[in-house]
Design a protein around this motif. Sequence first.
Motif, PDB file in Angstrom:
ATOM      1  N   PHE A  69       0.929  -1.209   0.072  1.00  0.00           N
ATOM      2  CA  PHE A  69       0.046  -0.025   0.205  1.00  0.00           C
ATOM      3  C   PHE A  69       0.813   1.202   0.025  1.00  0.00           C
ATOM      4  O   PHE A  69       0.607   2.302  -0.703  1.00  0.00           O
ATOM      5  CB  PHE A  69      -0.826  -0.171   1.296  1.00  0.00           C
ATOM      6  CG  PHE A  69      -2.076  -1.150   1.048  1.00  0.00           C
ATOM      7  CD1 PHE A  69      -2.556  -1.276  -0.156  1.00  0.00           C
ATOM      8  CD2 PHE A  69      -2.763  -1.620   2.058  1.00  0.00           C
ATOM      9  CE1 PHE A  69      -3.652  -2.437  -0.251  1.00  0.00           C
ATOM     10  CE2 PHE A  69      -3.591  -2.440   1.907  1.00  0.00           C
ATOM     11  CZ  PHE A  69      -4.117  -2.787   0.809  1.00  0.00           C
TER      12      PHE A  69
ATOM     13  N   VAL B 260      -0.372   7.610   6.301  1.00  0.00           N
ATOM     14  CA  VAL B 260      -1.479   6.690   5.992  1.00  0.00           C
ATOM     15  C   VAL B 260      -0.863   5.312   5.978  1.00  0.00           C
ATOM     16  O   VAL B 260      -1.491   4.387   6.904  1.00  0.00           O
ATOM     17  CB  VAL B 260      -1.914   6.742   4.645  1.00  0.00           C
ATOM     18  CG1 VAL B 260      -3.142   5.880   4.262  1.00  0.00           C
ATOM     19  CG2 VAL B 260      -2.672   8.173   4.607  1.00  0.00           C
TER      20      VAL B 260
ATOM     21  N   ALA C  25      -1.808   2.178   8.397  1.00  0.00           N
ATOM     22  CA  ALA C  25      -2.198   0.707   7.925  1.00  0.00           C
ATOM     23  C   ALA C  25      -1.507  -0.418   8.676  1.00  0.00           C
ATOM     24  O   ALA C  25      -1.920  -1.542   8.793  1.00  0.00           O
ATOM     25  CB  ALA C  25      -1.798   0.579   6.395  1.00  0.00           C
TER      26      ALA C  25
ATOM     27  N   GLU D  98      -5.932  -7.379  11.926  1.00  0.00           N
ATOM     28  CA  GLU D  98      -6.973  -6.665  11.112  1.00  0.00           C
ATOM     29  C   GLU D  98      -7.338  -7.571   9.740  1.00  0.00           C
ATOM     30  O   GLU D  98      -8.214  -7.015   9.031  1.00  0.00           O
ATOM     31  CB  GLU D  98      -6.316  -5.308  10.681  1.00  0.00           C
ATOM     32  CG  GLU D  98      -6.980  -4.472   9.695  1.00  0.00           C
ATOM     33  CD  GLU D  98      -8.051  -3.662  10.603  1.00  0.00           C
ATOM     34  OE1 GLU D  98      -9.351  -3.449  10.202  1.00  0.00           O
ATOM     35  OE2 GLU D  98      -7.741  -3.324  11.914  1.00  0.00           O
ATOM     36  N   SER D  99      -6.886  -8.529   9.531  1.00  0.00           N
ATOM     37  CA  SER D  99      -7.154  -9.362   8.379  1.00  0.00           C
ATOM     38  C   SER D  99      -8.628  -9.442   8.005  1.00  0.00           C
ATOM     39  O   SER D  99      -9.260  -8.456   7.422  1.00  0.00           O
ATOM     40  CB  SER D  99      -6.510 -10.711   8.130  1.00  0.00           C
ATOM     41  OG  SER D  99      -7.226 -11.604   9.267  1.00  0.00           O
TER      42      SER D  99
ATOM     43  N   SER E  89     -12.294  -6.593   9.896  1.00  0.00           N
ATOM     44  CA  SER E  89     -12.446  -5.196   9.066  1.00  0.00           C
ATOM     45  C   SER E  89     -13.644  -5.616   7.957  1.00  0.00           C
ATOM     46  O   SER E  89     -13.618  -4.496   7.296  1.00  0.00           O
ATOM     47  CB  SER E  89     -10.997  -4.989   8.372  1.00  0.00           C
ATOM     48  OG  SER E  89     -10.816  -6.212   7.617  1.00  0.00           O
ATOM     49  N   LYS E  90     -14.207  -6.545   8.133  1.00  0.00           N
ATOM     50  CA  LYS E  90     -15.105  -6.909   6.885  1.00  0.00           C
ATOM     51  C   LYS E  90     -16.500  -5.934   7.482  1.00  0.00           C
ATOM     52  O   LYS E  90     -17.541  -6.534   7.765  1.00  0.00           O
ATOM     53  CB  LYS E  90     -15.648  -8.364   6.949  1.00  0.00           C
ATOM     54  CG  LYS E  90     -15.442  -8.829   5.718  1.00  0.00           C
ATOM     55  CD  LYS E  90     -15.570 -10.395   5.204  1.00  0.00           C
ATOM     56  CE  LYS E  90     -15.075 -10.774   4.281  1.00  0.00           C
ATOM     57  NZ  LYS E  90     -15.128 -12.271   3.981  1.00  0.00           N
ATOM     58  N   VAL E  91     -16.389  -4.657   7.407  1.00  0.00           N
ATOM     59  CA  VAL E  91     -17.505  -4.026   7.817  1.00  0.00           C
ATOM     60  C   VAL E  91     -18.344  -3.699   6.351  1.00  0.00           C
ATOM     61  O   VAL E  91     -18.228  -3.939   5.228  1.00  0.00           O
ATOM     62  CB  VAL E  91     -17.083  -2.434   7.994  1.00  0.00           C
ATOM     63  CG1 VAL E  91     -16.162  -2.244   9.122  1.00  0.00           C
ATOM     64  CG2 VAL E  91     -16.281  -1.957   6.842  1.00  0.00           C
TER      65      VAL E  91
ATOM     66  N   ALA F 155     -11.740  -5.445   1.790  1.00  0.00           N
ATOM     67  CA  ALA F 155     -11.889  -5.184   3.146  1.00  0.00           C
ATOM     68  C   ALA F 155     -10.433  -4.524   3.570  1.00  0.00           C
ATOM     69  O   ALA F 155     -10.443  -3.418   4.097  1.00  0.00           O
ATOM     70  CB  ALA F 155     -12.074  -6.290   3.903  1.00  0.00           C
ATOM     71  N   ARG F 156      -9.344  -4.667   3.110  1.00  0.00           N
ATOM     72  CA  ARG F 156      -8.124  -4.213   3.528  1.00  0.00           C
ATOM     73  C   ARG F 156      -7.915  -3.029   2.932  1.00  0.00           C
ATOM     74  O   ARG F 156      -7.660  -1.685   3.698  1.00  0.00           O
ATOM     75  CB  ARG F 156      -6.896  -5.214   3.098  1.00  0.00           C
ATOM     76  CG  ARG F 156      -6.823  -6.265   3.822  1.00  0.00           C
ATOM     77  CD  ARG F 156      -5.506  -7.227   3.197  1.00  0.00           C
ATOM     78  NE  ARG F 156      -5.294  -8.192   4.054  1.00  0.00           N
ATOM     79  CZ  ARG F 156      -4.383  -8.437   5.202  1.00  0.00           C
ATOM     80  NH1 ARG F 156      -4.115  -7.268   5.661  1.00  0.00           N
ATOM     81  NH2 ARG F 156      -4.368  -9.623   5.949  1.00  0.00           N
ATOM     82  N   VAL F 157      -8.072  -2.731   1.463  1.00  0.00           N
ATOM     83  CA  VAL F 157      -8.126  -1.354   1.105  1.00  0.00           C
ATOM     84  C   VAL F 157      -9.290  -0.366   1.514  1.00  0.00           C
ATOM     85  O   VAL F 157      -8.743   0.881   1.984  1.00  0.00           O
ATOM     86  CB  VAL F 157      -8.501  -1.369  -0.447  1.00  0.00           C
ATOM     87  CG1 VAL F 157      -8.597  -0.022  -1.099  1.00  0.00           C
ATOM     88  CG2 VAL F 157      -7.430  -2.371  -1.160  1.00  0.00           C
ATOM     89  N   VAL F 158     -10.296  -0.868   1.903  1.00  0.00           N
ATOM     90  CA  VAL F 158     -11.384  -0.095   2.630  1.00  0.00           C
ATOM     91  C   VAL F 158     -11.140   0.464   3.937  1.00  0.00           C
ATOM     92  O   VAL F 158     -11.079   1.583   4.376  1.00  0.00           O
ATOM     93  CB  VAL F 158     -12.941  -0.489   2.498  1.00  0.00           C
ATOM     94  CG1 VAL F 158     -13.785   0.236   3.252  1.00  0.00           C
ATOM     95  CG2 VAL F 158     -13.160  -0.585   1.199  1.00  0.00           C
ATOM     96  N   SER F 159     -10.595  -0.466   4.522  1.00  0.00           N
ATOM     97  CA  SER F 159      -9.965  -0.264   6.007  1.00  0.00           C
ATOM     98  C   SER F 159      -9.008   0.765   6.090  1.00  0.00           C
ATOM     99  O   SER F 159      -9.007   1.671   6.890  1.00  0.00           O
ATOM    100  CB  SER F 159      -9.559  -1.463   6.586  1.00  0.00           C
ATOM    101  OG  SER F 159      -8.814  -1.278   7.775  1.00  0.00           O
ATOM    102  N   VAL F 160      -8.141   0.554   5.050  1.00  0.00           N
ATOM    103  CA  VAL F 160      -7.010   1.583   5.200  1.00  0.00           C
ATOM    104  C   VAL F 160      -7.398   3.128   4.871  1.00  0.00           C
ATOM    105  O   VAL F 160      -6.953   4.072   5.522  1.00  0.00           O
ATOM    106  CB  VAL F 160      -5.793   1.207   4.569  1.00  0.00           C
ATOM    107  CG1 VAL F 160      -4.658   2.351   4.260  1.00  0.00           C
ATOM    108  CG2 VAL F 160      -5.069  -0.225   5.057  1.00  0.00           C
TER     109      VAL F 160
END
Lengths: 220, 220
Positions: free
Chosen positions: A161, A199, A203, A210-211, A215-217, B194-199
């Motif tokens: 990222f 950022v 991250a 956080e995998s 984080s699966k919002v 999920a990772r991208v959105v989270s960050v």
Amino acid sequence: MASDHTRSAILAAAERLYADRGFGDVTLRDIVAEANVNLAAVNYHFGSKDELIAELFVTRSIATNRERLRELKAAEEAGGGRAPIEVILRALVGPTLRGCLGPENQRSTAARFMIRASIESVPPIRRIKNREIDHLRKFAGAMRRALPDRNEVDIYWGLNFALAMAHHTIRESERLTKLSDGQCDLDDVEDVVARVVSVATMALTAGRTESKASSKVAAR
Amino acid sequence: MASDHTRSAILAAAERLYADRGFGDVTLRDIVAEANVNLAAVNYHFGSKDELIAELFVTRSIATNRERLRELKAAEEAGGGRAPIEVILRALVGPTLRGCLGPENQRSTAARFMIRASIESVPPIRRIKNREIDHLRKFAGAMRRALPDRNEVDIYWGLNFALAMAHHTIRESERLTKLSDGQCDLDDVEDVVARVVSVATMALTAGRTESKASSKVAAR
DNA sequence: GATAGTTTCATACAACTGTTTGAATTGCAA
DNA sequence: TTGCAATTCAAACAGTTGTATGAAACTATC
């Protein structure tokens, strides 16, 4: 020995033309015309067009990578073998951003060339980029040392990222300027570096594991 | 009327070849051979090679953009004109990631074509991408409504970084896999989303006025 | 089944590409 | 100067590219 004059005239002309017009529509004839040398000189001095492009790119890219490693090494030595994650990330993205961004009017040909190289992707350049993995591993190692509690997968994603933000900002700097009506100041390179580092640090340091689950919002 | 057969055979063959071998070394003759049609058919049905490429890219890219806006609209309507930032970001990067990533063996030609289009950057595709700004403005608007306290510049940077992470991950998925020795699972698309959105969410919601002063850590 | 419109086809075109060649020129050492 | 190597040069080469042409084949309508 050799006069070297022709050789460097070609390099300079090629860099300038590629920077301005891209790899797509710059021919050897354009280059030799700009450099005021004979057409055959390119093949005589470089072997082929691709090797000319490769030499241009390699020169600039080892300069950047050397600076990256210099900053990384300095940081780790200062910290007794372990550097803060922010500083590692800064060593990773700083040199690249500084080498490509900055006030447009005073932007060097080298910088504009590297921007081109990151937008268009021609075979000789792609080949070189593919060998960059070993270089990145060194940063992954330093990041692992900086965040020993973090699992390895998260480290790689953080690295990915960080590079993503830096490279994309370079590639799409024009679009970001247009989209924001000039409000995003791409000329203030240190501010861009700080944003990317900030950022990427978040991250890498936000809540453990956080995998998946956490984080699966808002799954659709 | 017309049989349309030749037309779609060309489209399919072109998409397949471009996906596999890139735009650089696929000629019209390769395409017509693969499609079993006459060389002149391309110019007859599409006008030129560039228009063929453009049609391929436009088709896929309006499909993605439509899906993006559908998700955005649904989210904002469900929230009475204001959607949570995570959901907006998910609508922004989800369709693109889902369209390009996923198990390699079952990856569609369309997906592989779009990956190519994001790696190589040929003129007809670049022209189309440049018109994408209006589309992005809609997301910037939604993000501003979701985060009214946030200053506009930070919104644009957040949008930029979200796209950066999504596109870079697509472009460099191979490298990330190699770098992490296969530990980063690019086939689990929803995890990537999920990772991208989270960050990106963190980037947009972390401490106010994150611009200059506060984030300038470890200045060299 | 003749006709008009569409689509296919083989072929030619014209331009441009990176590369090679072999002779001329230059520069330097003996 | 003489000799030899390194460099430059004009010219040609061989191949490929996207596109244009005009005749042939097809298709559907009347």
